[in-house]
Design a protein around this motif. Structure first.
Motif, PDB file in Angstrom:
ATOM      1  N   LEU A 171       0.745  -1.375   0.018  1.00 63.57           N
ATOM      2  CA  LEU A 171       0.048  -0.047   0.033  1.00 63.57           C
ATOM      3  C   LEU A 171       0.744   1.223  -0.168  1.00 63.57           C
ATOM      4  CD1 LEU A 171      -2.809  -1.016   2.481  1.00 63.57           C
ATOM      5  CD2 LEU A 171      -2.926  -1.169   0.183  1.00 63.57           C
ATOM      6  N   ALA A 172       0.532   2.229  -0.781  1.00 66.45           N
ATOM      7  CA  ALA A 172       1.292   3.383  -0.903  1.00 66.45           C
ATOM      8  C   ALA A 172       0.948   4.247   0.518  1.00 66.45           C
ATOM      9  CB  ALA A 172       0.673   4.460  -2.104  1.00 66.45           C
ATOM     10  N   PRO A 173       2.108   4.891   1.054  1.00 70.03           N
ATOM     11  CA  PRO A 173       2.152   5.425   2.490  1.00 70.03           C
ATOM     12  C   PRO A 173       0.910   6.624   2.562  1.00 70.03           C
ATOM     13  CG  PRO A 173       3.995   6.040   0.936  1.00 70.03           C
ATOM     14  CD  PRO A 173       3.488   5.306   0.084  1.00 70.03           C
ATOM     15  N   ILE A 174       0.565   7.363   1.499  1.00 63.13           N
ATOM     16  CA  ILE A 174      -0.402   8.232   1.641  1.00 63.13           C
ATOM     17  C   ILE A 174      -1.768   7.785   0.958  1.00 63.13           C
ATOM     18  CG2 ILE A 174      -1.197  10.832   1.421  1.00 63.13           C
ATOM     19  CD1 ILE A 174       1.164  10.864   3.047  1.00 63.13           C
ATOM     20  N   SER A 175      -1.696   7.591  -0.217  1.00 61.78           N
ATOM     21  CA  SER A 175      -3.222   7.244  -0.910  1.00 61.78           C
ATOM     22  C   SER A 175      -3.709   6.098  -0.596  1.00 61.78           C
ATOM     23  CB  SER A 175      -2.960   7.263  -2.329  1.00 61.78           C
ATOM     24  OG  SER A 175      -2.066   6.254  -2.766  1.00 61.78           O
ATOM     25  N   SER A 176      -2.768   4.877  -0.079  1.00 62.34           N
ATOM     26  CA  SER A 176      -3.177   3.475   0.185  1.00 62.34           C
ATOM     27  C   SER A 176      -3.466   2.641  -0.962  1.00 62.34           C
ATOM     28  CB  SER A 176      -4.065   3.326   1.286  1.00 62.34           C
ATOM     29  OG  SER A 176      -3.939   3.780   2.437  1.00 62.34           O
ATOM     30  N   GLU A 177      -2.920   3.245  -2.254  1.00 62.93           N
ATOM     31  CA  GLU A 177      -3.144   2.729  -3.485  1.00 62.93           C
ATOM     32  C   GLU A 177      -2.280   1.468  -3.534  1.00 62.93           C
ATOM     33  OE1 GLU A 177      -2.415   5.088  -6.993  1.00 62.93           O
ATOM     34  OE2 GLU A 177      -3.807   6.728  -6.120  1.00 62.93           O
ATOM     35  N   LEU A 178      -3.004   0.300  -4.032  1.00 64.82           N
ATOM     36  CA  LEU A 178      -2.058  -0.932  -3.883  1.00 64.82           C
ATOM     37  C   LEU A 178      -1.373  -1.082  -5.267  1.00 64.82           C
ATOM     38  CD1 LEU A 178      -2.147  -4.122  -2.781  1.00 64.82           C
ATOM     39  CD2 LEU A 178      -3.857  -4.428  -4.375  1.00 64.82           C
ATOM     40  N   LEU A 179      -0.018  -1.433  -4.907  1.00 65.82           N
ATOM     41  CA  LEU A 179       1.185  -1.691  -5.687  1.00 65.82           C
ATOM     42  C   LEU A 179       0.624  -2.870  -6.619  1.00 65.82           C
ATOM     43  CD1 LEU A 179       3.842  -0.318  -6.060  1.00 65.82           C
ATOM     44  CD2 LEU A 179       4.775  -1.868  -4.798  1.00 65.82           C
ATOM     45  N   GLU A 180       0.500  -2.643  -7.885  1.00 64.73           N
ATOM     46  CA  GLU A 180       0.553  -3.705  -8.926  1.00 64.73           C
ATOM     47  C   GLU A 180       1.429  -4.372  -9.459  1.00 64.73           C
ATOM     48  OE1 GLU A 180      -2.425  -2.230 -11.640  1.00 64.73           O
ATOM     49  OE2 GLU A 180      -3.883  -1.674 -10.021  1.00 64.73           O
ATOM     50  N   THR A 181       2.898  -3.954  -9.448  1.00 64.68           N
ATOM     51  CA  THR A 181       3.950  -4.429  -9.553  1.00 64.68           C
ATOM     52  C   THR A 181       5.075  -4.565  -8.382  1.00 64.68           C
ATOM     53  OG1 THR A 181       4.849  -1.923 -10.241  1.00 64.68           O
ATOM     54  CG2 THR A 181       3.942  -3.150 -12.012  1.00 64.68           C
ATOM     55  N   PRO A 182       6.120  -5.149  -8.731  1.00 69.20           N
ATOM     56  CA  PRO A 182       6.878  -5.419  -7.485  1.00 69.20           C
ATOM     57  C   PRO A 182       7.441  -4.317  -6.996  1.00 69.20           C
ATOM     58  CG  PRO A 182       7.587  -6.713  -9.466  1.00 69.20           C
ATOM     59  CD  PRO A 182       6.464  -5.902 -10.045  1.00 69.20           C
ATOM     60  N   LEU A 183       7.686  -3.152  -7.820  1.00 73.55           N
ATOM     61  CA  LEU A 183       8.273  -1.819  -7.130  1.00 73.55           C
ATOM     62  C   LEU A 183       7.306  -0.773  -7.852  1.00 73.55           C
ATOM     63  CD1 LEU A 183      12.056  -2.559  -7.806  1.00 73.55           C
ATOM     64  CD2 LEU A 183      10.826  -2.540  -5.620  1.00 73.55           C
ATOM     65  N   PRO A 184       7.183   0.583  -6.980  1.00 75.09           N
ATOM     66  CA  PRO A 184       6.413   1.409  -7.637  1.00 75.09           C
ATOM     67  C   PRO A 184       7.003   2.145  -8.868  1.00 75.09           C
ATOM     68  CG  PRO A 184       7.452   1.953  -5.602  1.00 75.09           C
ATOM     69  CD  PRO A 184       7.767   0.740  -5.777  1.00 75.09           C
TER      70      PRO A 184
END
Length: 122
Positions: free
Chosen positions: A57-70
């Motif tokens: 989860l992204a630290p502010i938006s909590s968007e889910l990471l869909e790849t191994p790295l952002p």
């Protein structure tokens, strides 16, 4: 684009974990108000874990990471969200200014060579 090496990111992660147990005498995040130390350390830790792919989860938006790295665009979006919270264009009210500021410092340090490390080196 992240310019810091994996080793640098891992060292920051480890330093943030150490800061969680730091005393007032050993605290290395001097830019942070000591009353908000926990929030700031959590912001640094969550941001660096996300950059390392160890947090989904992204630290502010909590968007889910869909790849191994952002991806670069995801990092930029997250940085904008952190800036919005720090500068009063509130992103999420439950995200404190101290937390968002620490996320912002970490993301900037990750891709801007002239930025200071969020936690001073030991």
């Amino acid at each position: 684009m992240v310019i810091r090496s994996r080793a640098e990111l891992e060292q920051l992660r480890d330093d943030a974990r150490d800061e969680l147990g730091a005393t007032e005498e050993t605290f290395r995040m001097m830019w942070l108000n000591p009353r908000h130390r926990g929030e700031g350390v959590s912001g640094v830790l969550n941001a660096v874990l996300w950059l390392l792919g160890e947090r989904q989860l992204a630290p502010i938006s909590s968007e889910l990471l869909e790849t191994p790295l952002p991806a670069t665009r995801q990092i930029g979006r997250e940085q904008t969200h952190a800036e919005d919270r720090v500068f009063g264009r509130a992103w999420r009210e439950e995200c404190t200014e101290s937390y968002a500021g620490a996320v912002l410092r970490t993301l900037e340090w990750s891709h801007i060579a002239t930025r200071d490390r969020p936690i001073a080196a030991a």
